[in-house]
Design a protein around this motif. Structure first.
Motif, PDB file in Angstrom:
ATOM      1  N   MET A 260       2.015  -4.540   4.343  1.00 51.63           N
ATOM      2  CA  MET A 260       1.511  -3.138   4.960  1.00 51.63           C
ATOM      3  C   MET A 260       2.868  -2.235   5.090  1.00 51.63           C
ATOM      4  O   MET A 260       3.848  -2.600   5.729  1.00 51.63           O
ATOM      5  CB  MET A 260       0.810  -3.262   6.204  1.00 51.63           C
TER       6      MET A 260
ATOM      7  N   PRO B 159      -2.548   0.082  12.058  1.00 53.86           N
ATOM      8  CA  PRO B 159      -2.462  -1.118  11.718  1.00 53.86           C
ATOM      9  C   PRO B 159      -2.815  -2.145  12.640  1.00 53.86           C
ATOM     10  O   PRO B 159      -3.232  -3.222  12.270  1.00 53.86           O
ATOM     11  CB  PRO B 159      -0.740  -1.243  11.464  1.00 53.86           C
TER      12      PRO B 159
ATOM     13  N   ALA C  88       0.857   3.851   6.056  1.00 51.03           N
ATOM     14  CA  ALA C  88      -0.399   3.799   6.918  1.00 51.03           C
ATOM     15  C   ALA C  88      -0.653   4.663   7.844  1.00 51.03           C
ATOM     16  O   ALA C  88      -1.581   5.198   8.091  1.00 51.03           O
ATOM     17  CB  ALA C  88      -0.366   2.170   7.398  1.00 51.03           C
TER      18      ALA C  88
ATOM     19  N   PHE D  56      -0.502 -10.340   6.951  1.00 51.63           N
ATOM     20  CA  PHE D  56       0.323  -9.244   6.794  1.00 51.63           C
ATOM     21  C   PHE D  56       1.916  -9.975   6.870  1.00 51.63           C
ATOM     22  O   PHE D  56       2.468  -9.765   7.896  1.00 51.63           O
ATOM     23  CB  PHE D  56       0.079  -8.000   7.751  1.00 51.63           C
TER      24      PHE D  56
ATOM     25  N   TYR E  81      -6.142  -3.391  11.736  1.00 53.93           N
ATOM     26  CA  TYR E  81      -6.016  -4.431  10.528  1.00 53.93           C
ATOM     27  C   TYR E  81      -5.837  -5.671  10.961  1.00 53.93           C
ATOM     28  O   TYR E  81      -6.098  -6.673  10.639  1.00 53.93           O
ATOM     29  CB  TYR E  81      -5.376  -3.846   9.492  1.00 53.93           C
TER      30      TYR E  81
ATOM     31  N   ASN F 251       0.956  -1.271   0.157  1.00 48.14           N
ATOM     32  CA  ASN F 251       0.119  -0.071  -0.089  1.00 48.14           C
ATOM     33  C   ASN F 251       0.891   1.377   0.089  1.00 48.14           C
ATOM     34  O   ASN F 251       1.930   1.258   0.320  1.00 48.14           O
ATOM     35  CB  ASN F 251      -0.682  -0.054   1.110  1.00 48.14           C
TER      36      ASN F 251
ATOM     37  N   TYR G  71      -8.485  -0.267   0.516  1.00 52.12           N
ATOM     38  CA  TYR G  71      -7.673  -1.295   1.152  1.00 52.12           C
ATOM     39  C   TYR G  71      -8.545  -2.601   1.944  1.00 52.12           C
ATOM     40  O   TYR G  71      -8.288  -3.649   1.474  1.00 52.12           O
ATOM     41  CB  TYR G  71      -6.785  -1.025   2.128  1.00 52.12           C
TER      42      TYR G  71
END
Length: 285
Positions: A197, A209, A202, A220, A212, A167, A181
């Motif tokens: 990530m 994070p 972010a 991840f 997520y 990202n 996302y």
């Protein structure tokens, strides 16, 4: 010896033992990064001039892993060829578990060649850092990208390689009432597609994070370790405001296996990668 004296000694001994156990338990609960990696985009200009010399410097700092950047920019004339590139990496004790590739590399015509070369290079992950610009304007476009990721991921999985997506900031800007996302995470098969990530971007986008990690555990396996200062400027890792201890303490939830330091445009790349490495190598969490 009286019963009271024995009881007092027993109490003191028990208390001391408990304190010692607690101390060892605390020490055992501390963690450090076992392998620190570098995204080679950070030293891209040096690599263009002297690949082997640059990798030697990277290894001397202490980095054990690297992520390739720019190698697959074109679909022919890879320089050096994959076997020679692997030899150079091996000679400096460097593993390359991942590489970045352009979106065009995922086409049915190009993808088999990229996967075969990646096998030679030792990649376990092939990561796309940006989808076609025509697709970013709508959620439907991001869904089409997810379809491409699933198709390519299924093909590379047959060779033991997983596809990933990296990202920037645009993925966290709402489109049609949704975050791109989140759309990618929901529309891709977790068995085929993972997320790399970029923790710096972010943070820059105002994203936590850890939320997520909690919502999509294990998705991840790779992260970019990039820092920003209070003014929103990129800086060496550990010199900014990101709470690395808090993030890394939840690495097992996110599924993080590889940590790649990245600084897009440092004034002195080799000084920067040394500063970031020194900070991370000493970091306890």
């Amino acid at each position: 010896m009286t019963y009271a004296a024995m009881d007092r000694r027993t109490f003191i001994a028990s208390t001391a033992a408990a304190a010692l156990i607690s101390r060892f338990s605390w020490a055992a609960s501390e963690h450090r990064l076992e392998k620190i990696g570098l995204e080679l985009y950070t030293v891209r200009d040096a690599i263009k001039k002297d690949l082997e010399g640059t990798l030697a410097k990277v290894a001397k700092v202490g980095y054990k892993e690297v992520e390739l950047a720019g190698y697959f920019e074109h679909m022919s004339g890879w320089n050096p060829p994959p076997k020679e590139a692997r030899r150079i990496l091996d000679s400096h004790g460097l593993a390359a578990p991942a590489t970045h590739v352009p979106y065009t590399a995922l086409s049915p015509e190009n993808w088999p060649k990229v996967v075969e070369a990646s096998k030679v290079l030792g990649h376990k992950y092939i990561v796309n850092p940006s989808i076609d610009r025509s697709l970013v304007k709508s959620i439907d476009g991001w869904k089409r990208a997810a379809e491409t990721f699933n198709r390519a991921g299924k093909e590379s999985a047959q060779s033991g390689i997983r596809l990933g997506y990296h990202n920037h900031v645009e993925e966290f800007k709402p489109l049609d009432g949704q975050l791109p996302y989140d759309t990618l995470l929901a529309a891709t098969d977790p068995k085929l597609v993972v997320m790399e990530m970029d923790l710096g971007w972010a943070h820059h986008a105002g994203v936590d994070p850890l939320q997520y990690f909690a919502k999509y555990p294990g998705r991840f396996p790779l992260v970019h370790v990039k820092d920003f200062d209070k003014n929103g400027n990129m800086t060496d890792v550990g010199s900014g405001e990101i709470d690395w201890k808090a993030i890394f303490a939840k690495a097992n939830i996110g599924g993080i296996k590889h940590y790649f330091v990245e600084y897009d445009d440092p004034k002195s790349p080799f000084d920067s990668i040394q500063t970031s490495y020194t900070y991370l190598e000493k970091l306890k969490f």
